[in-house]
Design a protein around this motif. Structure first.
Motif, PDB file in Angstrom:
ATOM      1  N   THR A 184     -14.753   5.185  -0.975  1.00 25.89           N
ATOM      2  CA  THR A 184     -14.463   4.800   0.412  1.00 25.89           C
ATOM      3  C   THR A 184     -13.801   5.971   1.117  1.00 25.89           C
ATOM      4  N   SER A 185     -13.608   5.830   2.419  1.00 23.52           N
ATOM      5  CA  SER A 185     -12.991   6.885   3.211  1.00 23.52           C
ATOM      6  C   SER A 185     -11.670   7.312   2.604  1.00 23.52           C
ATOM      7  N   GLN A 186     -11.369   8.613   2.687  1.00 23.52           N
ATOM      8  CA  GLN A 186     -10.139   9.112   2.073  1.00 23.52           C
ATOM      9  C   GLN A 186      -8.949   9.049   3.037  1.00 23.52           C
ATOM     10  N   ARG A 187      -9.181   8.500   4.207  1.00 27.52           N
ATOM     11  CA  ARG A 187      -8.049   8.281   5.110  1.00 27.52           C
ATOM     12  C   ARG A 187      -7.016   7.425   4.403  1.00 27.52           C
ATOM     13  N   ASN A 188      -5.762   7.813   4.473  1.00 23.85           N
ATOM     14  CA  ASN A 188      -4.719   7.113   3.745  1.00 23.85           C
ATOM     15  C   ASN A 188      -3.879   6.261   4.695  1.00 23.85           C
ATOM     16  N   GLU A 189      -4.225   5.005   4.793  1.00 20.73           N
ATOM     17  CA  GLU A 189      -3.477   4.108   5.677  1.00 20.73           C
ATOM     18  C   GLU A 189      -2.456   3.339   4.861  1.00 20.73           C
ATOM     19  N   ILE A 201       5.741 -17.479   4.804  1.00 20.64           N
ATOM     20  CA  ILE A 201       5.051 -16.185   5.011  1.00 20.64           C
ATOM     21  C   ILE A 201       6.066 -15.059   4.895  1.00 20.64           C
ATOM     22  N   ALA A 202       5.724 -14.057   4.101  1.00 24.48           N
ATOM     23  CA  ALA A 202       6.559 -12.857   4.000  1.00 24.48           C
ATOM     24  C   ALA A 202       5.650 -11.643   4.079  1.00 24.48           C
ATOM     25  N   PRO A 203       6.204 -10.474   4.430  1.00 23.77           N
ATOM     26  CA  PRO A 203       5.363  -9.277   4.536  1.00 23.77           C
ATOM     27  C   PRO A 203       4.511  -9.011   3.297  1.00 23.77           C
ATOM     28  N   ASP A 204       5.055  -9.317   2.138  1.00 25.96           N
ATOM     29  CA  ASP A 204       4.304  -9.050   0.909  1.00 25.96           C
ATOM     30  C   ASP A 204       3.025  -9.872   0.791  1.00 25.96           C
ATOM     31  N   ASP A 205       2.974 -10.991   1.483  1.00 29.61           N
ATOM     32  CA  ASP A 205       1.776 -11.836   1.404  1.00 29.61           C
ATOM     33  C   ASP A 205       0.527 -11.110   1.879  1.00 29.61           C
ATOM     34  N   PHE A 206       0.719 -10.121   2.738  1.00 27.61           N
ATOM     35  CA  PHE A 206      -0.443  -9.447   3.308  1.00 27.61           C
ATOM     36  C   PHE A 206      -0.973  -8.332   2.413  1.00 27.61           C
ATOM     37  N   ARG A 207      -0.157  -7.930   1.442  1.00 25.42           N
ATOM     38  CA  ARG A 207      -0.483  -6.715   0.711  1.00 25.42           C
ATOM     39  C   ARG A 207      -1.808  -6.810  -0.048  1.00 25.42           C
ATOM     40  N   HIS A 208      -2.035  -7.900  -0.733  1.00 25.53           N
ATOM     41  CA  HIS A 208      -3.214  -7.992  -1.604  1.00 25.53           C
ATOM     42  C   HIS A 208      -4.512  -7.794  -0.820  1.00 25.53           C
ATOM     43  N   ASP A 209      -4.696  -8.554   0.238  1.00 25.86           N
ATOM     44  CA  ASP A 209      -5.959  -8.434   0.972  1.00 25.86           C
ATOM     45  C   ASP A 209      -6.046  -7.137   1.769  1.00 25.86           C
ATOM     46  N   LEU A 210      -4.909  -6.661   2.280  1.00 31.01           N
ATOM     47  CA  LEU A 210      -4.957  -5.377   2.994  1.00 31.01           C
ATOM     48  C   LEU A 210      -5.311  -4.247   2.033  1.00 31.01           C
ATOM     49  N   ASP A 211      -4.826  -4.319   0.810  1.00 34.58           N
ATOM     50  CA  ASP A 211      -5.201  -3.303  -0.182  1.00 34.58           C
ATOM     51  C   ASP A 211      -6.692  -3.385  -0.508  1.00 34.58           C
ATOM     52  N   ARG A 212      -7.210  -4.574  -0.576  1.00 31.55           N
ATOM     53  CA  ARG A 212      -8.648  -4.719  -0.868  1.00 31.55           C
ATOM     54  C   ARG A 212      -9.485  -4.086   0.243  1.00 31.55           C
ATOM     55  N   ARG A 213      -8.986  -4.144   1.492  1.00 31.31           N
ATOM     56  CA  ARG A 213      -9.715  -3.569   2.614  1.00 31.31           C
ATOM     57  C   ARG A 213      -9.415  -2.088   2.811  1.00 31.31           C
ATOM     58  N   ALA A 214      -8.336  -1.614   2.219  1.00 32.19           N
ATOM     59  CA  ALA A 214      -7.825  -0.285   2.565  1.00 32.19           C
ATOM     60  C   ALA A 214      -8.760   0.824   2.130  1.00 32.19           C
ATOM     61  N   THR A 215      -8.693   1.907   2.870  1.00 28.76           N
ATOM     62  CA  THR A 215      -9.359   3.134   2.478  1.00 28.76           C
ATOM     63  C   THR A 215      -8.538   3.819   1.398  1.00 28.76           C
ATOM     64  N   GLY A 216      -9.142   4.795   0.785  1.00 33.05           N
ATOM     65  CA  GLY A 216      -8.397   5.673  -0.102  1.00 33.05           C
ATOM     66  C   GLY A 216      -8.090   5.087  -1.466  1.00 33.05           C
ATOM     67  N   ARG A 217      -8.579   3.881  -1.754  1.00 34.48           N
ATOM     68  CA  ARG A 217      -8.301   3.312  -3.079  1.00 34.48           C
ATOM     69  C   ARG A 217      -9.155   3.975  -4.149  1.00 34.48           C
ATOM     70  N   THR A 218     -10.421   4.232  -3.833  1.00 29.83           N
ATOM     71  CA  THR A 218     -11.326   4.868  -4.792  1.00 29.83           C
ATOM     72  C   THR A 218     -12.062   5.987  -4.072  1.00 29.83           C
TER      73      THR A 218
END
Lengths: 368, 368, 368, 368
Positions: B56-61, B36-53
């Motif tokens: 969705t909410s424009q909050r930038n997390e 497990i490394a920090p990068d492993d979380f990036r893909h799914d967290l990006d899929r859930r993240a706001t502000g991608r399109t």
């Protein structure tokens, strides 16, 4: 963390197979001082029982509850309450020939895969007979909830096959064998069920449960949400394939401006949420709905496999319900009552000091 | 029995408020030896993240995960894994004026009733921001399930408002901002969402999750059923009002002869059950479906009450999703993965000896 | 059921390795409305801290507590309280050379056998550094217990090696570096510890804890007994090898006529039981005693094995306590406080109605 | 989280009062495939039973175990195993006159304070009769542990009053009524016990338990430590006031250079730790020791209070053990076995993949 135990503080552990010597349960964490006698269980167990009308299984279960512990001079003492019902009408011979067969739509195959062994008599542990003890435990929860909070939990059938009620009158549901809320349709349902039974087939049903009298504040975020635990409790009933809270799946097509329940000085203006927000009760009536699949135990033959991988023809000749959802109504009520009682105790534990300092605004009165 | 903990053996405890210093989780019971490394979380967290399109909410997390414990030289050690994400884009001023107001359809009122106090900044603990940590924990579960069993968990949107897919093609769901399984409808959805956003209103959605590769035997009767735990897991997600397994509420109108899935030497002939019988996996694909309500945070004003019982007009000016169901897709996947991993470990504990002696019949292969 | 979680209702989950980025905990189930600020933790953390006197490890831990969640405007909100302490003085080089060695008397070998991998830096998860978070969580429990019930929890050293106090005066234990209850012996202890430190060896100790102010009725039979949970709580502290309640092992040689504590109108005549009967508090002072082994981290060389089975000589050059029992005093207090708070909440949940109807007889006043 | 349930995965829930209709238990989480018949319980239940010799209570309990569920064709099926023993020799009249009195040293007063009501017949739930079901459940655990790992759990009396064994010979403990490890002292003990019985008084005892055959790796840090759970398990037995692991309280006076068990190619050189380091088994024999208080039920009169606060003289005329520690030996064994089985299953769940990749060094063989 026994998987045969339900509830964190008001804990119910059930045991027993359909055709073993007995079924029973142990209820732990029950407050002391509740008056309980064997007769208290009769009403709800009779509502769940087979053999009451021609529309349910003809298996004749006497369901005499023996209280083994936890009650002294007819009052709960705070120690574990063990309840026992001997299995009297077992007729294991009905099941002998399917001991090596997997009945489609049943747990035969999955129990065998999981455990490498299974009790084939009447479905064994996977039989709906287990739910008898849920109803028995629910009786105690219902009594405590009514006495302490005036909570009332009532279930009714809201759909059989494609038949839905024309109106909802909760006062008539105990007057017909279907827990049906529209008295004018009872004749139609009788005919429908008679035809279904003759066809050898079965049908699904929907059960609704309404609980009134809840104070606001019951339920624990995040993974102990009131709706989350209701979902688990109701989905754990045999044959359930869906659970809804409030408007349920109808919310998919709703707009936010339509769904959100307004608060006004006289109370909530509507109850799309079904009495729960953020996993915590609002004080409005709790509304939930459950989908029961049609039983797979049919007189109609079907091809399947046996434990050796051979194709076999399965015909179920035992006594089965053409619509398991009907008798499930008191089971659903019981599970709702168990969830509520457990949450009430948990709320008292963590927030026992809050009530005295928090003013209640009018919106907290049961309304909507 | 913390209500902020999910799972019996693979236990995830989350903490944190939307606008507090940080959110995080502690994952206990994780098998040692998983890379497990920090990068492993990036893909799914990006899929859930706001502000991608813009949908969705424009909050930038930023959602940078720090691994605080339980991982040594990039491998899990079997000790608790703590993950932390600092909240960086808080903008508490957005919420200051509603600190004493109850937003309709929100948990403001119920938290206040339960606890006598609440953190009003961005919904505090009741914010969907908490689900970030479910997704993070789900990443580890997904990885282990894939490596050990070839299990794959995939979610997609199966309805927005009244729009349903014309076809289901799982290969396209990552190629559009809606996790939508029909590429031809993406333009239509863009227009629909743009119009919705301009109107200031919101809409509900339905998310489906399919898990493939499960062996038969996962799930524990009676109150630890696989479907019961999925129901609890999914209903615990913010805004969920309904859960279905397999055919779900459609079973109400089905006949038993239609619903029961036949077993044949080549496998199951159908999958109405959704891969679960008696609370235990059949080895077929697991199918479940979830209803998300439309968010109640709208620019459209609405009357409500404040903590003193006065009528107030509430207008939500923060950054909110017009359809919370869209970003919920990876959250649903995560909850399914957490349930499966927990059940896999529990199955190994009780039935670790069974696998070697139980022959698998062809029907146990994923089919249907 | 995470094994890194303590408590059923007041649940404390700890995480973190000795030399990882941080240690921390999540406290769930805490009642709302308790005033908490970072400074509240300082007193007890300082009592536990290394580096205060020459008689404890010279590792310099700053132990600055950051509150990440669950506290809003300095008051608990009922949501999970996450506390974090960054590890600042790590010096991993001290431990590099023993990464492949098993230090006798340490958990190196057992962690390696269990998990197949271990974090060797400073003992990793098995380090007593974890107990910092027990002390932090205990601060909140102590505060609530004192405010709501006037409960006071106080520990002291009752033996070092073969030295025992000549008298017990609880008012002096905070005035010397040994939590020693007899001020006249402090000089003797200084000399004893100086000689021990120079010898490179270590010694065991006994810690007593007394809690006063408990009402009768806390504790849950059968497996949730107050003494049973104290035993588990105290034995879970690093280096503990024995736990006693009341007269402890001295009861083996007692007669029943001597041991049983008489009840009289003025209260109990004695307190051999240590304030617990049948697993439930009597209202008398709670008394328990704990045995700490001498640490095995010595400058004195010893033969051992490495992971390849080769014989190696182990010399521990890190900074270690010659008597770990000394700093363990506040840890023991914290564990007692956590047990009491958890039981208090559980008692309120099940028996919240009892208090108002049960008369208290004089014997229930703290006496003995 | 029922407090009448023991164990996380191998969960035992007991119920029943001393003089109610029955006592029983429900064992959940038991692996399938274990051969179990009612006769399997006889040996250990007889060892615990009263009335075997003149040195224990003359109450004649038949203790016939009925298996109500979970066993099909004499093999466990993985579903809950319910065991039932009817109470046959109740003689409630012995206890009638003390219904309103608080017997010194008993749980009468604390149950009454906690619950506001109690079953006074024979101590009700607080009676040692409950431990019958621990022994019954322990039989299954012992059988599984022996078959799968060769684990053997054996208890013996290591002190009565001030009498200690001159030597330890485990082969003779089943040949005398005292589970005494030195055959030459049996006559002395007979005389001692006869004199004690005639005096109307009682005496305490110490019980040791040794478990051999454990693999290294069982036990879960931090709050699920093997020693922590043993402490809780043993302290939960009626009349226990102290628990030691390994050298126990003797470690207080030990030096670190003396206490730490050296590892050498042939195994551990000693076993001061008692087979546990960091809460995890080392593979050496597990050693623990338990202190039993002298029973307070004496023919010797004593002043006490009644529920109205009046002074009363209490004389216990029922049938009681002059030394409860004697019959406690199989109870201690059972609790150790239950802890070990639970930990074995938990270890398999989390670390099921580790065993195959971790080499075992000679030190892991049971030695010392």
């Amino acid at each position: 963390m026994s998987s045969n135990t339900f509830g964190k503080l008001f804990s119910v552990t059930t045991f027993g197979e359909s055709h073993g010597p007995a079924i029973g349960c142990v209820i732990d964490g029950c407050p002391p001082g509740i008056a309980i006698a064997p007769d208290d269980f009769r009403h709800d167990l009779d509502r769940r029982a087979t053999g009451r009308t021609r529309h349910t299984s003809q298996r004749n279960e006497s369901d005499e509850v023996e209280i083994l512990s936890g009650v002294y001079e007819s009052v709960t003492t705070g120690t574990p309450i063990a309840l026992l019902i001997r299995n009297t009408d077992q007729r294991s011979k009905d099941y002998a020939k399917i001991a090596e067969q997997f009945r489609p739509g049943h747990a035969d195959y999955t129990y065998w895969q999981k455990y490498g062994i299974r009790d084939p008599r009447g479905g064994g542990r996977s039989s709906a007979r287990e739910t008898t003890m849920r109803v028995a435990a629910g009786v105690i929860a219902k009594k405590w909830l009514a006495q302490h909070f005036g909570v009332r939990v009532q279930g009714f059938l809201s759909q059989i096959g494609e038949i839905v009620p024309h109106g909802i009158d909760l006062s008539v549901i105990e007057d017909n064998p279907f827990f049906w809320p529209d008295a004018h349709q009872v004749g139609e349902l009788e005919q429908y069920m008679d035809a279904l039974r003759k066809s050898g087939d079965s049908v699904g049903a929907r059960v609704d449960v309404v609980a009134t009298g809840l104070p606001p504040g019951w339920g624990e975020p995040i993974y102990g949400k009131l709706d989350g635990e209701l979902a688990s409790a109701l989905m754990s009933i045999n044959a359930v394939k869906g659970v809804e809270i409030g408007d349920g799946f109808a919310v998919v097509a709703q707009k936010g401006s339509e769904h959100r329940d307004h608060m006004a000085p006289g109370g909530f203006a509507s109850n799309h949420a079904g009495g729960i927000l953020g996993g915590i009760s609002t004080g409005q009536p709790l509304r939930c709905s459950v989908a029961f699949k049609p039983t797979s135990s049919l007189r109609l033959p079907v091809d399947s496999l046996d434990v050796h991988g051979n194709v076999v023809e399965v015909v179920t000749t035992g006594r089965h319900d053409p619509c398991v959802g009907i008798r499930a109504t008191p089971i659903c009520e019981a599970m709702v009552a168990l969830v509520l009682m457990d949450q009430a105790l948990r709320h008292r534990a963590q927030c026992g000091d809050v009530g005295s300092v928090t003013p209640r605004i009018p919106g907290s009165e049961p309304g909507g």
